[in-house]
Design a protein around this motif. Structure first.
Motif, PDB file in Angstrom:
ATOM      1  N   ASP A  37       0.722  50.858  38.110  1.00  0.00           N
ATOM      2  CA  ASP A  37       0.161  51.179  39.432  1.00  0.00           C
ATOM      3  C   ASP A  37       1.007  52.167  40.246  1.00  0.00           C
ATOM      4  OD1 ASP A  37      -2.220  49.375  39.376  1.00  0.00           O
ATOM      5  OD2 ASP A  37      -0.646  47.899  39.040  1.00  0.00           O
ATOM      6  N   ASP A  81      -3.259  57.556  36.143  1.00  0.00           N
ATOM      7  CA  ASP A  81      -3.611  56.946  37.430  1.00  0.00           C
ATOM      8  C   ASP A  81      -2.418  56.379  38.196  1.00  0.00           C
ATOM      9  OD1 ASP A  81      -6.227  57.531  37.007  1.00  0.00           O
ATOM     10  OD2 ASP A  81      -6.794  55.520  36.310  1.00  0.00           O
ATOM     11  N   ASP A 132      -2.527  50.837  51.313  1.00  0.00           N
ATOM     12  CA  ASP A 132      -2.706  49.407  50.993  1.00  0.00           C
ATOM     13  C   ASP A 132      -1.357  48.760  50.669  1.00  0.00           C
ATOM     14  OD1 ASP A 132      -5.420  49.673  51.310  1.00  0.00           O
ATOM     15  OD2 ASP A 132      -5.870  49.766  49.162  1.00  0.00           O
ATOM     16  N   LEU A 133      -0.512  49.505  49.967  1.00  0.00           N
ATOM     17  CA  LEU A 133       0.812  48.984  49.608  1.00  0.00           C
ATOM     18  C   LEU A 133       1.640  48.743  50.874  1.00  0.00           C
ATOM     19  CD1 LEU A 133       2.981  48.398  47.384  1.00  0.00           C
ATOM     20  CD2 LEU A 133       3.558  50.827  47.473  1.00  0.00           C
ATOM     21  N   TRP A 155      -0.175  44.255  41.491  1.00  0.00           N
ATOM     22  CA  TRP A 155       0.391  45.520  41.044  1.00  0.00           C
ATOM     23  C   TRP A 155       1.485  45.362  39.995  1.00  0.00           C
ATOM     24  CZ3 TRP A 155       0.671  45.654  46.848  1.00  0.00           C
ATOM     25  CH2 TRP A 155      -0.425  46.322  47.391  1.00  0.00           C
ATOM     26  N   ARG A 176      -4.673  56.450  49.866  1.00  0.00           N
ATOM     27  CA  ARG A 176      -5.327  55.217  50.330  1.00  0.00           C
ATOM     28  C   ARG A 176      -4.689  53.988  49.665  1.00  0.00           C
ATOM     29  NH1 ARG A 176      -9.913  58.554  50.680  1.00  0.00           N
ATOM     30  NH2 ARG A 176     -10.498  58.184  48.512  1.00  0.00           N
ATOM     31  N   LYS A 177      -4.369  54.113  48.366  1.00  0.00           N
ATOM     32  CA  LYS A 177      -3.726  52.976  47.673  1.00  0.00           C
ATOM     33  C   LYS A 177      -2.315  52.743  48.220  1.00  0.00           C
ATOM     34  CE  LYS A 177      -6.353  53.402  43.413  1.00  0.00           C
ATOM     35  NZ  LYS A 177      -6.360  53.938  42.041  1.00  0.00           N
ATOM     36  N   ALA A 225      -7.035  59.744  47.325  1.00  0.00           N
ATOM     37  CA  ALA A 225      -7.260  58.397  46.779  1.00  0.00           C
ATOM     38  C   ALA A 225      -5.923  57.685  46.583  1.00  0.00           C
ATOM     39  CB  ALA A 225      -8.011  58.493  45.457  1.00  0.00           C
ATOM     40  N   ALA A 226      -4.933  58.428  46.114  1.00  0.00           N
ATOM     41  CA  ALA A 226      -3.598  57.837  45.928  1.00  0.00           C
ATOM     42  C   ALA A 226      -3.023  57.413  47.274  1.00  0.00           C
ATOM     43  CB  ALA A 226      -2.673  58.850  45.245  1.00  0.00           C
TER      44      ALA A 226
END
Ligand SMILES: NC(=O)c1ccc[n+]([C@@H]2O[C@H](COP(=O)([O-])OP(=O)(O)OC[C@H]3O[C@@H](n4cnc5c(N)ncnc54)[C@H](OP(=O)(O)O)[C@@H]3O)[C@@H](O)[C@H]2O)c1
Length: 238
Positions: A60, A85, A165-166, A2, A161-162, A158-159
């Motif tokens: 990111d 994004d 992950d972070l 990232w 979900r990322k 979607a954001a």
């Protein structure tokens, strides 16, 4: 890996940076005094000191970690050049004793809805429920019993979900905490606020929060913060 911009080089911004840099992330950090004032932090943590404008164009994530009132002092149009994004994270909490009265929030607007409106860009509310020190040393591998949960509220699935992950990469269970309009569920004083709950307990805490008690929760958080400050002062004088 990232590329992350962090606006705010205090407790929370530095804690997230401290964890991200060893993972190989490029962390661009900005504060109010300019990049030169971040030289020591660059040497100690490995962040790249930048202007707020450069932090806001990270690829990111951009984490806003400044006092709530200071959001109003960010340069107008700061996020106009932020890539579409890029996910903007808001770690802020509104404490009137520090931030002064903010009429819209006092009238019931969730803290992060106010931030999103001020900056003209959607945000995810994340990292507001966990102490900076816990970010630094409270992470554990997935599956560890009692692993601390970081709730993430926002409208872009979607954001989120990322962002989960972070959280995962830092050693925490990320939890979708619903839309930004319901982010009052994780504001100061709520049952999940700064209590290091695991995921099932955090889910229950978010569900148990009541919208008509938001001001009461905040007042209780403020009283607790005052008591802790007084206690620390007394200890330092003993
Ligand atoms: N600390 C925690 O454990 C924690 C946990 C969860 C959430 N939070 C929330 O996160 C937010 C930040 O808290 P914190 O404890 O990290 O604050 P802090 O330690 O007081 O640091 C604030 C940082 O914001 C920077 N700043 C202030 N105004 C700015 C501006 N206009 N442009 C760019 N940078 C600016 C300051 O710059 P300078 O360095 O130049 O002064 C400083 O680096 C607050 O809303 C807080 O409630 C904190």
């Amino acid at each position: 890996m990232w590329q992350v911009g962090i606006i705010g080089a205090g407790g929370i911004g530095s804690a997230v940076a401290r964890r991200l840099v060893p993972l190989g992330a490029e962390v661009r950090m900005a504060n109010s005094r300019g990049p030169a004032s971040l030289a020591d932090k660059a040497a100690a943590i490995g962040i790249v000191p930048v202007t707020v404008e450069a932090a806001a164009t990270a690829r990111d994530f951009v984490l806003i970690a400044i006092p709530q009132h200071a959001v109003a002092a960010l340069p107008p149009g700061l996020f106009a050049q932020t890539p579409a994004d890029t996910i903007v994270l808001d770690a802020n909490n509104h404490y009137p004793i520090r931030d002064g009265e903010i009429a819209a929030i006092e009238a019931g607007m969730p803290d992060s809805v106010w931030v999103a409106e001020r900056i003209g860009r959607p945000v995810l509310k994340m990292f507001n429920t966990i102490h900076a020190a816990t970010i630094v040393d409270g992470g554990h591998p997935k599956g560890t019993p009692g692993r601390i949960c970081v709730p993430i509220a926002g409208d872009d699935m979607a954001a989120k979900r990322k962002a989960i992950d972070l959280a995962e990469a830092l050693g925490f269970d990320g939890l979708d905490a619903g839309p930004l309009a319901e982010s009052w569920r994780q504001q100061p004083g709520t049952a999940g606020y700064c209590r290091n709950l695991d995921l099932p307990a955090m889910r229950d805490a978010l569900a148990a929060s009541q919208s008509d008690l938001v001001a009461t929760y905040r007042a209780e958080a403020l009283a607790k913060a005052r008591a802790m400050t007084a206690e620390a002062l007394a200890r330092s004088r003993a």
